[in-house]
Scaffold this active site. Structure first.
Site, mmCIF file in Angstrom:
data_model
loop_
_atom_site.group_PDB
_atom_site.id
_atom_site.type_symbol
_atom_site.label_atom_id
_atom_site.label_comp_id
_atom_site.label_asym_id
_atom_site.label_seq_id
_atom_site.Cartn_x
_atom_site.Cartn_y
_atom_site.Cartn_z
ATOM 1 N N SER A 65 35.143 -29.457 -5.049
ATOM 2 C CA SER A 65 36.258 -29.325 -5.986
ATOM 3 C C SER A 65 37.600 -29.284 -5.259
ATOM 4 C CB SER A 65 36.092 -28.063 -6.836
ATOM 5 O OG SER A 65 35.000 -28.199 -7.729
ATOM 6 N N GLN A 70 32.722 -20.209 -6.597
ATOM 7 C CA GLN A 70 33.894 -21.053 -6.804
ATOM 8 C C GLN A 70 34.801 -21.092 -5.578
ATOM 9 O OE1 GLN A 70 35.822 -19.756 -10.394
ATOM 10 N NE2 GLN A 70 34.502 -20.982 -11.703
ATOM 11 N N TYR A 110 27.940 -31.814 -13.624
ATOM 12 C CA TYR A 110 28.294 -33.170 -13.240
ATOM 13 C C TYR A 110 27.836 -34.143 -14.322
ATOM 14 C CZ TYR A 110 29.190 -31.478 -8.494
ATOM 15 O OH TYR A 110 29.687 -30.819 -7.415
ATOM 16 N N ARG A 141 27.133 -24.524 -8.367
ATOM 17 C CA ARG A 141 28.314 -24.475 -9.237
ATOM 18 C C ARG A 141 28.196 -23.278 -10.180
ATOM 19 N NH1 ARG A 141 30.951 -29.826 -11.222
ATOM 20 N NH2 ARG A 141 32.745 -28.772 -10.336
ATOM 21 N N ASP A 160 33.578 -23.792 -3.151
ATOM 22 C CA ASP A 160 33.319 -25.123 -3.710
ATOM 23 C C ASP A 160 34.234 -26.165 -3.068
ATOM 24 O OD1 ASP A 160 32.761 -27.349 -5.193
ATOM 25 O OD2 ASP A 160 33.151 -26.433 -7.154
#
Length: 385
Positions: free
Chosen positions: A131, A125, A226, A120, A128
């Site tokens: 997500s 990104q 998280y 992360r 990911d």
């Protein structure tokens, strides 16, 4: 190198690991793409579109024939064992719950990359997948609640009287939770939310929700941003503080998950029993044990309360319920990771790159992910005991 994209074998899985758009981009890198017939049909991507993008359509994808295999769901141990040594796989692996498959991948000499393990960090990104799929799941959870809720979500003022807005409570303000907040707000509900990470308050407010601060006085943020699992004493205190908020809500959506661990229990049966008849509870963590006591993944359970019942909805693979856009996002994540390790038409992972090394699950006969390697070692020790 030959890159294969097959039909997903898991019952109910409608997503696909590539789209015509990503096929076109990967083909431009010099990779040969082979798509199994019908692989994208349930997600709205026909074979002809893949063919026009530069893929070869094959009646059946022979796993042993490809150098790189893109997938959505984890393999079965038998499928993993059938891969040639040196094969590269990219997809979800669920390493915490699929240890036999991880062992089979390592023993087969497969270089596997788990999308759950993408670091992360800013650079990663665009890869990911947790997500991107959580975004879909959070949106879908609200729709599932809305079709089961026997009342309106928005406020209506009519000549026949005023209908108050539904009160929606979202537990967990990660990507899925924030999307659920925004979607419920757009439908006209009055939305509140809680997350054990106090830093989430601003994000909740930005989506139009009201943050409920329980003041648990605990270090709540773990690695990668998280949530950290609370100790049992604080978990009990959290449930006690949440109880009146749960009782006052019409729709409860829970999204709390800890990667590689069972979902934390946030709501007990006694808490649900305090909700009024007709209320709906949607648990996005049902597949990993659930945030709500009594939840069953893939099923609706009706819990009797005074005047009727509360419907408990155990979501199962929520992202697959919206396969077209879920595939669009997921395929982009996978393609970006593969492109990162591709040069001159060959995928050659550079393990000095923190994204590639962080996402690698198995390589050269070993399990590279420390937590999964430790779980496998513990399993062996238990078997010998």
């Amino acid at each position: 190198m030959r890159v294969g994209v097959g039909r997903e074998q898991c019952d109910g899985e409608r997503r696909v690991a590539a789209t015509p758009e990503t096929v076109h981009e990967l083909a431009a890198l010099g990779l040969e793409i082979f798509v199994e017939r019908g692989a994208g049909a349930q997600a709205g991507y026909p074979d002809e579109a893949f063919k026009e993008a530069g893929a070869a359509i094959t009646a059946e994808l022979v796993l042993e024939s490809v150098d790189v295999l893109l997938h959505v769901r984890p393999f079965t141990p038998d499928a993993a064992a059938s891969l040639r040594p040196g094969t590269i796989t990219i997809g979800f692996a669920s390493p915490g719950s699929e240890l036999p498959t991880v062992r089979a991948l390592a023993e087969a000499g497969v270089t596997s990359f788990a999308m759950e393990l993408i670091p992360r960090i800013s650079r990663a990104q665009s890869m990911d997948a947790l997500s991107s799929q959580s975004l879909v799941s959070g949106y879908r959870a609200v729709l599932e609640a809305a079709v089961r809720y026997p009342r309106f979500f928005p406020l209506y003022m009519t000549a026949a009287g005023t209908i108050p807005p539904a009160r929606v409570l979202v537990l967990g303000a990660g990507v899925a939770g924030l999307q659920a907040i925004g979607t419920a707000k757009r439908l006209g509900a009055r939305v509140s939310a809680n997350d054990i990470r106090a830093a989430s308050a601003d994000e909740v407010a930005s989506m139009g929700g009201t943050f409920i601060n329980l003041d648990l006085d605990a270090a709540a943020e773990g690695p990668g941003g998280y949530a950290r699992e609370l100790g049992e004493d604080r978990a009990q205190r959290q449930r006690g503080l949440l109880a009146p908020h749960v009782a006052a809500t019409d729709v409860l959506i829970t999204t709390a998950a800890i990667p590689g661990r069972a979902a934390p229990l946030l709501v007990t049966t006694d808490m649900v029993a305090g909700m009024r008849a007709g209320s709906v509870v949607v648990d996005l963590a049902a597949e990993s044990g659930g945030n709500v006591e009594g939840i069953i993944a893939g099923q609706d359970v009706q819990l009797p309360v005074v005047g009727g019942f509360v419907t408990l909805v155990g979501m199962k693979d929520a992202a697959s319920a919206m396969p077209s856009d879920a595939s669009r996002l997921y395929a982009r994540n996978v393609s970006n990771l593969l492109a990162l390790m591709t040069a001159d038409g060959r995928a050659t992972p550079d393990f000095d790159d923190e994204v590639i090394s962080g996402a690698c699950l198995t390589c050269d006969g070993t399990v590279r992910h420390p937590a999964t390697a430790a779980a496998l070692a513990a399993e062996v020790m238990e078997g010998e005991a």
